[in-house]
Design a protein around this motif. Structure first.
Motif, PDB file in Angstrom:
ATOM      1  N   LEU A 147       0.832  -1.206   0.000  1.00  0.00           N
ATOM      2  CA  LEU A 147       0.000   0.000   0.000  1.00  0.00           C
ATOM      3  C   LEU A 147       0.861   1.248   0.000  1.00  0.00           C
ATOM      4  N   GLY A 148       0.351   2.305  -0.598  1.00  0.00           N
ATOM      5  CA  GLY A 148       1.006   3.593  -0.471  1.00  0.00           C
ATOM      6  C   GLY A 148       0.890   4.086   0.960  1.00  0.00           C
ATOM      7  N   ASN A 149       1.863   4.886   1.391  1.00  0.00           N
ATOM      8  CA  ASN A 149       1.892   5.357   2.779  1.00  0.00           C
ATOM      9  C   ASN A 149       1.584   6.843   2.888  1.00  0.00           C
ATOM     10  N   ALA A 150       0.939   7.210   3.977  1.00  0.00           N
ATOM     11  CA  ALA A 150       0.748   8.612   4.335  1.00  0.00           C
ATOM     12  C   ALA A 150       1.300   8.802   5.741  1.00  0.00           C
ATOM     13  N   PHE A 151       1.980   9.916   5.957  1.00  0.00           N
ATOM     14  CA  PHE A 151       2.529  10.198   7.281  1.00  0.00           C
ATOM     15  C   PHE A 151       1.951  11.493   7.864  1.00  0.00           C
ATOM     16  N   GLU A 152       1.370  12.314   7.004  1.00  0.00           N
ATOM     17  CA  GLU A 152       0.784  13.578   7.441  1.00  0.00           C
ATOM     18  C   GLU A 152      -0.698  13.603   7.061  1.00  0.00           C
ATOM     19  N   GLU A 153      -1.472  14.414   7.767  1.00  0.00           N
ATOM     20  CA  GLU A 153      -2.892  14.526   7.454  1.00  0.00           C
ATOM     21  C   GLU A 153      -3.103  15.026   6.030  1.00  0.00           C
ATOM     22  N   GLN A 154      -2.215  15.900   5.573  1.00  0.00           N
ATOM     23  CA  GLN A 154      -2.344  16.430   4.221  1.00  0.00           C
ATOM     24  C   GLN A 154      -2.194  15.323   3.175  1.00  0.00           C
ATOM     25  N   ASP A 155      -1.375  14.293   3.495  1.00  0.00           N
ATOM     26  CA  ASP A 155      -1.218  13.168   2.579  1.00  0.00           C
ATOM     27  C   ASP A 155      -2.550  12.455   2.371  1.00  0.00           C
ATOM     28  N   LEU A 156      -3.310  12.292   3.449  1.00  0.00           N
ATOM     29  CA  LEU A 156      -4.610  11.633   3.346  1.00  0.00           C
ATOM     30  C   LEU A 156      -5.591  12.497   2.558  1.00  0.00           C
ATOM     31  N   ILE A 157      -5.553  13.789   2.795  1.00  0.00           N
ATOM     32  CA  ILE A 157      -6.436  14.704   2.068  1.00  0.00           C
ATOM     33  C   ILE A 157      -6.129  14.649   0.573  1.00  0.00           C
ATOM     34  N   GLU A 158      -4.841  14.594   0.229  1.00  0.00           N
ATOM     35  CA  GLU A 158      -4.432  14.505  -1.173  1.00  0.00           C
ATOM     36  C   GLU A 158      -4.876  13.177  -1.785  1.00  0.00           C
ATOM     37  N   VAL A 175      -3.297   3.066  10.224  1.00  0.00           N
ATOM     38  CA  VAL A 175      -4.679   2.760   9.840  1.00  0.00           C
ATOM     39  C   VAL A 175      -4.722   2.583   8.334  1.00  0.00           C
ATOM     40  N   VAL A 176      -5.544   1.636   7.857  1.00  0.00           N
ATOM     41  CA  VAL A 176      -5.708   1.411   6.422  1.00  0.00           C
ATOM     42  C   VAL A 176      -7.076   1.918   5.985  1.00  0.00           C
ATOM     43  N   PHE A 177      -7.088   2.750   4.951  1.00  0.00           N
ATOM     44  CA  PHE A 177      -8.324   3.246   4.361  1.00  0.00           C
ATOM     45  C   PHE A 177      -8.467   2.649   2.959  1.00  0.00           C
ATOM     46  N   LYS A 178      -9.643   2.105   2.662  1.00  0.00           N
ATOM     47  CA  LYS A 178      -9.915   1.530   1.344  1.00  0.00           C
ATOM     48  C   LYS A 178     -11.232   2.074   0.813  1.00  0.00           C
ATOM     49  N   GLU A 233       1.121  -0.594  -6.276  1.00  0.00           N
ATOM     50  CA  GLU A 233       0.154  -0.342  -5.214  1.00  0.00           C
ATOM     51  C   GLU A 233      -1.185   0.064  -5.806  1.00  0.00           C
ATOM     52  N   PRO A 234      -2.284  -0.245  -5.089  1.00  0.00           N
ATOM     53  CA  PRO A 234      -3.598   0.163  -5.580  1.00  0.00           C
ATOM     54  C   PRO A 234      -3.825   1.654  -5.391  1.00  0.00           C
ATOM     55  N   ARG A 235      -4.585   2.255  -6.293  1.00  0.00           N
ATOM     56  CA  ARG A 235      -4.928   3.676  -6.178  1.00  0.00           C
ATOM     57  C   ARG A 235      -6.067   3.904  -5.192  1.00  0.00           C
ATOM     58  N   TRP A 236      -6.717   2.817  -4.768  1.00  0.00           N
ATOM     59  CA  TRP A 236      -7.921   2.954  -3.947  1.00  0.00           C
ATOM     60  C   TRP A 236      -7.682   2.659  -2.471  1.00  0.00           C
ATOM     61  N   ALA A 237      -6.442   2.486  -2.068  1.00  0.00           N
ATOM     62  CA  ALA A 237      -6.152   2.176  -0.661  1.00  0.00           C
ATOM     63  C   ALA A 237      -4.923   2.948  -0.204  1.00  0.00           C
ATOM     64  N   LEU A 238      -4.879   3.208   1.086  1.00  0.00           N
ATOM     65  CA  LEU A 238      -3.763   3.968   1.664  1.00  0.00           C
ATOM     66  C   LEU A 238      -3.531   3.518   3.099  1.00  0.00           C
ATOM     67  N   ALA A 239      -2.263   3.396   3.466  1.00  0.00           N
ATOM     68  CA  ALA A 239      -1.903   3.124   4.857  1.00  0.00           C
ATOM     69  C   ALA A 239      -1.436   4.433   5.489  1.00  0.00           C
ATOM     70  N   HIS A 240      -2.203   4.925   6.445  1.00  0.00           N
ATOM     71  CA  HIS A 240      -1.857   6.166   7.149  1.00  0.00           C
ATOM     72  C   HIS A 240      -1.092   5.789   8.405  1.00  0.00           C
ATOM     73  N   LYS A 241       0.236   5.971   8.371  1.00  0.00           N
ATOM     74  CA  LYS A 241       1.086   5.530   9.465  1.00  0.00           C
ATOM     75  C   LYS A 241       1.016   6.498  10.646  1.00  0.00           C
ATOM     76  N   PHE A 242       1.239   5.945  11.830  1.00  0.00           N
ATOM     77  CA  PHE A 242       1.298   6.788  13.017  1.00  0.00           C
ATOM     78  C   PHE A 242       2.648   7.501  13.076  1.00  0.00           C
TER      79      PHE A 242
END
Length: 791
Positions: free
Chosen positions: A85-96, A297-300, A316-325
């Motif tokens: 999965l692609g990773n996000a580390f900041e809230e802005q990453d999830l928004i993007e 957390v994983v969002f799909k 990696e899928p375009r429809w899922a993201l792992a938002h790391k702590f």
């Protein structure tokens, strides 16, 4: 009724009752009987099966104890890749991420009058364990496999059968005839602590963290060891399936739960990025209270049809993201700094730390990146430092507590000689090029100049050369490469193709069969594609995609080897710095020797898929572009175009006198003086002539006869791929379309030529219908490809 019939009926009743208790305990988290009662039933079943061994079946709850040890794991190829999965580390990453999803689905965006359409996401904690694949046929567990590299994993069937909350037979009804369940095998915090406590009592080895404990337990060759470990499964999705499944991810997981597979108890739905962020924060707050370790957390995207429409990137899928702590930090002591040597000779400082627990992992080493980072931190040996695990993965030093610095603290110095081979260590230079000028400054990297005479560089170079995406020599792992280098059997990648049976057989761990298998694998790599070969060479800053671009555009190794930096910059996404790296690599005499040895007619490799320069690349150069790329001070793209129109050729511009230039319109006085001064420098004039000569040689010159790009069957057309393709991946389909001259776009517009719609096609198909764009299914698409290839 005979005794055997009576026993069979009792055994069947006990199995059914025990499985129901297991289901309520592991899946529903609602224990129905005390442990003592469960044990009584289990022991009764064991006793009956002991008396009537002919009635024992593989699905019996008693058969989870593990069988005989294996000699090795077999390999399993995943029919549907297990992507990361692609990773996000900041809230802005999830928004993007949410923005990209909405754009990919062509959903209305927000404006002053509303927030726009919101996507529904399935949310669950990201467990820190080992990803597995479980294959059920007719409801029976027939295979278990690790994720491996995503394409090929290890067969761990005997081991997964011992994990108590993995059903050996699916519950209920309605499951597909073939169902591949994917999930995470993990170890709870309590189970991990108990396992380590037992190891300490018996003098055994303890594990650093629950994840390592779970991975190590599941990869035991003796399944009886796995059976003794407190492992659990949490299912999170489905790979292969031949039947009808629910239309949303949330409903799919609920179905898995009904079929006896445990899913996350924290599973929830969220609409839009804000609700996802609220879920992320809530899970973060209760992280320490959970019974297991998580690292995010994983969002799909919940709608599976939308998942298909969004598709996948390369890995990696375009429809899922792992938002790391966020990283967790601890304080410890810097005991020393050692220097490691990488594939390109880079000398990297590594901190040796007093062991400390950081986010559940014992950390004793941390990266310092380079000497600029050492200077920025102001770190000294003996300092008390703050350590964190960036993204819960790579330990690094965050800062120094200067107040605790001891009187005998020592500064960190780069060694003058390579710690591996003793060659000189030199600091790299950064050359910045712009508008005909070069400025040189000291770089942050120090390099050993020993190249392949340095064993560290040689080992890393060969490990890269044989890797799966390079020459793909199966069986040449890191330890074997180290043996080959240490014994002096391999001094360059070319020596791999000269290895004999006797040399390999003498290596530690090799017998007749393994020796023959390795030599067969080496022999099988002798015909790589040009792209694989270029990537395998390990050219600095040239990854897999750039290697493909070089091969596809220039068509032959000979052209790539001689291509000047300015010519390489006509390739998309290749800037002048990368172009100079490529050119310098092939200019190096030592590298030339290695390549000549690799291409030796008797022992070496024979490159495949070499050919002509691509028509698109050949047609991309104009005189105006050429002048613009010379970076003449004060001459921008418009000025270059005016120069080209006025003089018509490079030599005419070089020879132009002041009267010729002064009479020219469309160029200010400062630019005219700059042109005269630039070409008045003999080195600049000769460089321009050399570049022009190579453009003529390659057939790229603006006066060269062109193979018209529009001659390609699909030249000038724009295609869109949507839904799931069965005969090939969408990446392969994209490559085929591009090779035929088409542009592959991510969205449908009035300019779209055709939409290829597989099963699960969504809003793009609807938009194509709305705009009257041609649509074809996969069968028609394959026929179109065959038709184009015949042209």
């Amino acid at each position: 009724m005979t005794d055997a019939q009576t026993a069979a009926e009792r055994i069947a009743a006990l199995r059914s009752e025990i499985e129901q208790h297991n289901y309520r305990y592991y899946v529903l988290d609602e224990p129905s009987v005390p442990d003592a009662e469960y044990d009584r039933l289990f022991n009764e079943l064991k006793a009956l099966e002991s008396e009537h061994p002919e009635l024992v079946t593989p699905e019996s709850p008693t058969q989870r104890v593990g069988g005989e040890a294996l000699s090795a794991f077999g390999q399993v190829r995943h029919e549907v890749p297990m992507l990361s999965l692609g990773n996000a580390f900041e809230e802005q990453d999830l928004i993007e991420f949410d923005r990209r999803v909405r754009e990919g689905l062509d959903l209305p965006s927000g404006d002053l009058f509303g927030d726009g359409a919101q996507v529904e996401y399935s949310c669950e904690p990201k467990l820190d364990g080992l990803a597995v694949s479980l294959l059920y046929e007719n409801g029976h567990l027939v295979r278990g496999a690790t994720r491996g590299d995503g394409t090929t994993g290890e067969d761990i069937t005997a081991n997964v059968r011992t994990v108590r909350n993995i059903p050996l037979k699916l519950h209920g009804s309605g499951w597909p005839k073939v169902l591949e369940v994917r999930g995470e095998v993990y170890m709870s915090k309590a189970g991990f602590e108990a396992l380590n406590a037992k190891a300490l009592e018996t003098g055994g080895k303890t594990f650093a963290n629950p994840r390592n404990a779970a991975a190590g337990s599941l990869r035991q060759l003796d399944p009886r060891i796995t059976a003794s470990r407190p492992l659990e499964l949490c299912a999170y999705g489905v790979g292969r399936s031949d039947g009808e499944l629910p239309k949303t991810h949330f409903q799919l997981l609920q179905a898995l739960r009904e079929w006896g597979l445990p899913i996350s108890r924290e599973l929830k739905l969220a609409k839009g990025a804000e609700e996802c962020l609220a879920y992320y924060r809530a899970i973060g707050e209760k992280r320490d209270a959970l019974a297991y370790e998580i690292d995010g957390v994983v969002f799909k995207v919940n709608d599976i049809g939308q998942q298909r429409e969004l598709g996948f990137r390369a890995r990696e899928p375009r429809w899922a993201l792992a938002h790391k702590f966020p990283a967790r930090e601890e304080i410890t002591e810097l005991l020393g700094v050692e220097f490691q040597v990488g594939r390109t000779g880079a000398i990297t400082p590594v901190a040796r730390l007093k062991p400390v627990q950081v986010a559940g992992v014992t950390v004793s080493n941390a990266t310092l990146h380079n000497m600029d980072e050492v200077a920025r931190l102001g770190v000294m040996i003996g300092d008390t430092v703050i350590v964190r695990r960036a993204g819960d993965v790579i330990p690094q030093i965050l800062g120094v507590i200067v107040e605790r610095r001891p009187a005998d603290a020592k500064a960190v110095h780069v060694p003058e000689h390579c710690p591996v081979c003793g060659s000189a260590v030199e600091r790299t230079q950064l050359i910045k090029r712009s508008k005909g000028k070069e400025s040189v400054s000291e770089g942050s990297i120090y390099r050993c100049v020993g190249r392949l005479s340095c064993q560290a560089q040689l080992k890393q170079a060969i490990i890269h050369f044989v890797s799966r995406r390079a020459m793909d020599i199966d069986g040449l792992g890191d330890k074997i490469v180290e043996q080959l280098v240490d014994k002096g059997l391999v001094g360059s990648p070319a020596d791999l193709y000269r290895l004999t049976y006797e040399q390999v057989f003498e290596l530690e761990g090799f017998a007749d069969l393994s020796t023959r298998n390795l030599l067969t694998a080496i022999q099988g790599s002798r015909k790589p594609t040009l792209a694989r070969f270029i990537y395998a060479l390990g050219i600095p800053d040239v990854g897999e995609e750039t290697a493909k671009l070089l091969a596809r555009s220039l068509g032959s190794l000979a052209r790539i080897q001689k291509a000047l930096p300015e010519v390489l910059t006509y390739l998309p996404d290749v800037g002048l710095e990368v172009a100079h790296e490529i050119h310098s690599f092939f200019e190096d005499e030592h590298n030339q020797q290695v390549i000549r040895a690799l291409l030796d007619e008797e022992y070496g490799v024979a490159l495949q898929e070499e050919g002509d320069l691509s028509p698109e690349y050949a047609a991309c150069v104009t005189l105006a572009d050429f002048l613009d790329k010379l970076n003449i001070p004060y001459v921008a793209a418009t000025g270059a175009k005016n120069l080209a129109e006025r003089f018509g050729g490079v030599e005419q511009i070089i020879q132009a006198d002041w009267l010729d230039l002064s009479a020219m319109k469309g160029l200010n006085e400062k630019a005219k003086q700059s042109v005269r001064a630039f070409f008045g420098d003999g080195a600049n004039a000769e460089r321009a002539r050399a570049i022009e000569a190579q453009l003529r040689e390659f057939g790229m010159h603006w006066e060269s006869e062109k193979k018209a790009v529009e001659g390609l069957p699909l030249a000038g057309q724009t295609w869109v791929l949507t839904g799931t393709l069965e005969a090939m991946s969408r990446d392969v389909a994209k490559e085929k379309l591009e090779s035929l001259g088409a542009k592959v776009a991510g969205s449908v517009s009035a300019k779209t030529t055709c939409v290829v719609a597989g099963p699960g096609a969504g809003s793009k198909l609807a938009k194509a219908s709305e705009l009257g764009v041609k649509v074809m299914d996969e069968e028609a698409f394959l026929e179109k490809l065959k038709e184009c290839e015949r042209l």
